[in-house]
Scaffold this motif. Structure first.
Motif, PDB file in Angstrom:
ATOM      1  N   PRO A   9       0.804  -1.228   0.000  1.00  0.00           N
ATOM      2  CA  PRO A   9       0.000   0.000   0.000  1.00  0.00           C
ATOM      3  C   PRO A   9       0.839   1.281   0.000  1.00  0.00           C
ATOM      4  O   PRO A   9       0.453   2.269  -0.637  1.00  0.00           O
ATOM      5  CB  PRO A   9      -0.835  -0.102   1.277  1.00  0.00           C
ATOM      6  N   LEU A  10       1.980   1.271   0.677  1.00  0.00           N
ATOM      7  CA  LEU A  10       2.823   2.473   0.683  1.00  0.00           C
ATOM      8  C   LEU A  10       3.473   2.703  -0.673  1.00  0.00           C
ATOM      9  O   LEU A  10       3.626   3.853  -1.106  1.00  0.00           O
ATOM     10  CB  LEU A  10       3.880   2.399   1.787  1.00  0.00           C
ATOM     11  N   VAL A  11       3.855   1.634  -1.357  1.00  0.00           N
ATOM     12  CA  VAL A  11       4.402   1.780  -2.713  1.00  0.00           C
ATOM     13  C   VAL A  11       3.310   2.335  -3.628  1.00  0.00           C
ATOM     14  O   VAL A  11       3.561   3.238  -4.433  1.00  0.00           O
ATOM     15  CB  VAL A  11       4.980   0.451  -3.246  1.00  0.00           C
ATOM     16  N   LEU A  12       2.096   1.818  -3.494  1.00  0.00           N
ATOM     17  CA  LEU A  12       0.985   2.351  -4.285  1.00  0.00           C
ATOM     18  C   LEU A  12       0.769   3.832  -4.012  1.00  0.00           C
ATOM     19  O   LEU A  12       0.591   4.628  -4.936  1.00  0.00           O
ATOM     20  CB  LEU A  12      -0.300   1.578  -3.984  1.00  0.00           C
ATOM     21  N   ASP A  13       0.777   4.217  -2.736  1.00  0.00           N
ATOM     22  CA  ASP A  13       0.616   5.636  -2.379  1.00  0.00           C
ATOM     23  C   ASP A  13       1.719   6.478  -3.003  1.00  0.00           C
ATOM     24  O   ASP A  13       1.470   7.559  -3.537  1.00  0.00           O
ATOM     25  CB  ASP A  13       0.632   5.827  -0.866  1.00  0.00           C
ATOM     26  N   PHE A  14       2.950   5.987  -2.933  1.00  0.00           N
ATOM     27  CA  PHE A  14       4.092   6.715  -3.477  1.00  0.00           C
ATOM     28  C   PHE A  14       3.967   6.886  -4.988  1.00  0.00           C
ATOM     29  O   PHE A  14       4.109   7.995  -5.512  1.00  0.00           O
ATOM     30  CB  PHE A  14       5.387   5.968  -3.123  1.00  0.00           C
ATOM     31  N   VAL A  15       3.676   5.798  -5.694  1.00  0.00           N
ATOM     32  CA  VAL A  15       3.559   5.862  -7.156  1.00  0.00           C
ATOM     33  C   VAL A  15       2.388   6.768  -7.547  1.00  0.00           C
ATOM     34  O   VAL A  15       2.504   7.575  -8.478  1.00  0.00           O
ATOM     35  CB  VAL A  15       3.422   4.447  -7.766  1.00  0.00           C
ATOM     36  N   GLU A  16       1.287   6.671  -6.825  1.00  0.00           N
ATOM     37  CA  GLU A  16       0.138   7.528  -7.103  1.00  0.00           C
ATOM     38  C   GLU A  16       0.494   9.003  -6.887  1.00  0.00           C
ATOM     39  O   GLU A  16       0.105   9.864  -7.681  1.00  0.00           O
ATOM     40  CB  GLU A  16      -1.037   7.131  -6.205  1.00  0.00           C
ATOM     41  N   TRP A  17       1.238   9.308  -5.853  1.00  0.00           N
ATOM     42  CA  TRP A  17       1.673  10.685  -5.562  1.00  0.00           C
ATOM     43  C   TRP A  17       2.533  11.221  -6.702  1.00  0.00           C
ATOM     44  O   TRP A  17       2.354  12.336  -7.156  1.00  0.00           O
ATOM     45  CB  TRP A  17       2.411  10.703  -4.228  1.00  0.00           C
ATOM     46  N   ILE A  18       3.448  10.410  -7.198  1.00  0.00           N
ATOM     47  CA  ILE A  18       4.308  10.834  -8.308  1.00  0.00           C
ATOM     48  C   ILE A  18       3.504  10.943  -9.600  1.00  0.00           C
ATOM     49  O   ILE A  18       3.768  11.802 -10.433  1.00  0.00           O
ATOM     50  CB  ILE A  18       5.483   9.850  -8.480  1.00  0.00           C
ATOM     51  N   ALA A  19       2.497  10.074  -9.757  1.00  0.00           N
ATOM     52  CA  ALA A  19       1.689  10.092 -10.985  1.00  0.00           C
ATOM     53  C   ALA A  19       0.899  11.388 -11.129  1.00  0.00           C
ATOM     54  O   ALA A  19       0.588  11.798 -12.250  1.00  0.00           O
ATOM     55  CB  ALA A  19       0.734   8.897 -11.013  1.00  0.00           C
ATOM     56  N   ARG A  20       0.591  12.033 -10.026  1.00  0.00           N
ATOM     57  CA  ARG A  20      -0.161  13.295 -10.094  1.00  0.00           C
ATOM     58  C   ARG A  20       0.619  14.361 -10.857  1.00  0.00           C
ATOM     59  O   ARG A  20       0.031  15.173 -11.553  1.00  0.00           O
ATOM     60  CB  ARG A  20      -0.488  13.798  -8.699  1.00  0.00           C
ATOM     61  N   GLN A  21       1.937  14.357 -10.691  1.00  0.00           N
ATOM     62  CA  GLN A  21       2.832  15.248 -11.430  1.00  0.00           C
ATOM     63  C   GLN A  21       4.262  14.795 -11.167  1.00  0.00           C
ATOM     64  O   GLN A  21       4.554  14.313 -10.077  1.00  0.00           O
ATOM     65  CB  GLN A  21       2.670  16.705 -11.002  1.00  0.00           C
ATOM     66  N   PRO A  22       5.147  14.908 -12.155  1.00  0.00           N
ATOM     67  CA  PRO A  22       6.547  14.581 -11.899  1.00  0.00           C
ATOM     68  C   PRO A  22       7.059  15.429 -10.738  1.00  0.00           C
ATOM     69  O   PRO A  22       6.665  16.584 -10.576  1.00  0.00           O
ATOM     70  CB  PRO A  22       7.252  14.943 -13.206  1.00  0.00           C
ATOM     71  N   ARG A  23       7.888  14.846  -9.901  1.00  0.00           N
ATOM     72  CA  ARG A  23       8.385  15.512  -8.690  1.00  0.00           C
ATOM     73  C   ARG A  23       9.890  15.698  -8.756  1.00  0.00           C
ATOM     74  O   ARG A  23      10.605  14.839  -9.251  1.00  0.00           O
ATOM     75  CB  ARG A  23       8.058  14.676  -7.452  1.00  0.00           C
ATOM     76  N   LEU A  24      10.344  16.811  -8.215  1.00  0.00           N
ATOM     77  CA  LEU A  24      11.776  17.029  -8.080  1.00  0.00           C
ATOM     78  C   LEU A  24      12.344  15.993  -7.119  1.00  0.00           C
ATOM     79  O   LEU A  24      11.710  15.652  -6.111  1.00  0.00           O
ATOM     80  CB  LEU A  24      12.085  18.420  -7.545  1.00  0.00           C
ATOM     81  N   TYR A  25      13.523  15.513  -7.414  1.00  0.00           N
ATOM     82  CA  TYR A  25      14.196  14.535  -6.567  1.00  0.00           C
ATOM     83  C   TYR A  25      14.272  15.047  -5.131  1.00  0.00           C
ATOM     84  O   TYR A  25      13.983  14.321  -4.186  1.00  0.00           O
ATOM     85  CB  TYR A  25      15.593  14.253  -7.129  1.00  0.00           C
ATOM     86  N   SER A  26      14.618  16.328  -4.975  1.00  0.00           N
ATOM     87  CA  SER A  26      14.739  16.906  -3.631  1.00  0.00           C
ATOM     88  C   SER A  26      13.404  16.876  -2.890  1.00  0.00           C
ATOM     89  O   SER A  26      13.356  16.645  -1.677  1.00  0.00           O
ATOM     90  CB  SER A  26      15.280  18.335  -3.706  1.00  0.00           C
ATOM     91  N   GLU A  27      12.291  17.083  -3.603  1.00  0.00           N
ATOM     92  CA  GLU A  27      10.963  17.017  -2.987  1.00  0.00           C
ATOM     93  C   GLU A  27      10.647  15.585  -2.552  1.00  0.00           C
ATOM     94  O   GLU A  27      10.090  15.366  -1.471  1.00  0.00           O
ATOM     95  CB  GLU A  27       9.903  17.515  -3.968  1.00  0.00           C
ATOM     96  N   VAL A  28      11.005  14.617  -3.381  1.00  0.00           N
ATOM     97  CA  VAL A  28      10.771  13.215  -3.046  1.00  0.00           C
ATOM     98  C   VAL A  28      11.540  12.841  -1.788  1.00  0.00           C
ATOM     99  O   VAL A  28      10.984  12.242  -0.857  1.00  0.00           O
ATOM    100  CB  VAL A  28      11.159  12.291  -4.221  1.00  0.00           C
ATOM    101  N   ILE A  29      12.796  13.210  -1.741  1.00  0.00           N
ATOM    102  CA  ILE A  29      13.623  12.879  -0.583  1.00  0.00           C
ATOM    103  C   ILE A  29      13.081  13.557   0.672  1.00  0.00           C
ATOM    104  O   ILE A  29      12.959  12.932   1.725  1.00  0.00           O
ATOM    105  CB  ILE A  29      15.092  13.275  -0.832  1.00  0.00           C
ATOM    106  N   ALA A  30      12.717  14.818   0.575  1.00  0.00           N
ATOM    107  CA  ALA A  30      12.206  15.552   1.736  1.00  0.00           C
ATOM    108  C   ALA A  30      10.871  14.985   2.213  1.00  0.00           C
ATOM    109  O   ALA A  30      10.618  14.887   3.413  1.00  0.00           O
ATOM    110  CB  ALA A  30      12.054  17.026   1.403  1.00  0.00           C
TER     111      ALA A  30
END
Length: 80
Positions: A9-30
């Protein structure tokens, strides 16, 4: 014949979050940083091929969902 394992479920949440819009690497890490070595959400998504990193001139490193990531979301009812 083996039964497919349900998606994390957390991987799904993560992929869904990124699918909304491409994210900066720094935003992903933070946003997805954790000190727990057992929570390797974004590494798991990357290793499975659900997200990819791409360098964009003038912007930096971004993460975006791959075709496999979109299929994962569809298979789990996260997108139509």
């Amino acid at each position: 014949m083996s039964t497919p394992q349900p998606a994390d479920p957390l991987v799904l949440d993560f992929v869904e979050w990124i699918a909304r819009q491409p994210r900066l690497y720094s935003e992903v890490i933070a946003t997805w940083r954790t000190s727990c070595p057992r929570l390797t959400i974004w590494e798991d998504a990357s290793d499975a091929g659900y997200v990819m990193r791409e360098a964009v001139a003038g912007v930096g490193m971004i993460l975006a969902v791959t075709d496999a990531g979109e299929q994962l979301l569809r298979d789990n009812g996260r997108i139509a």
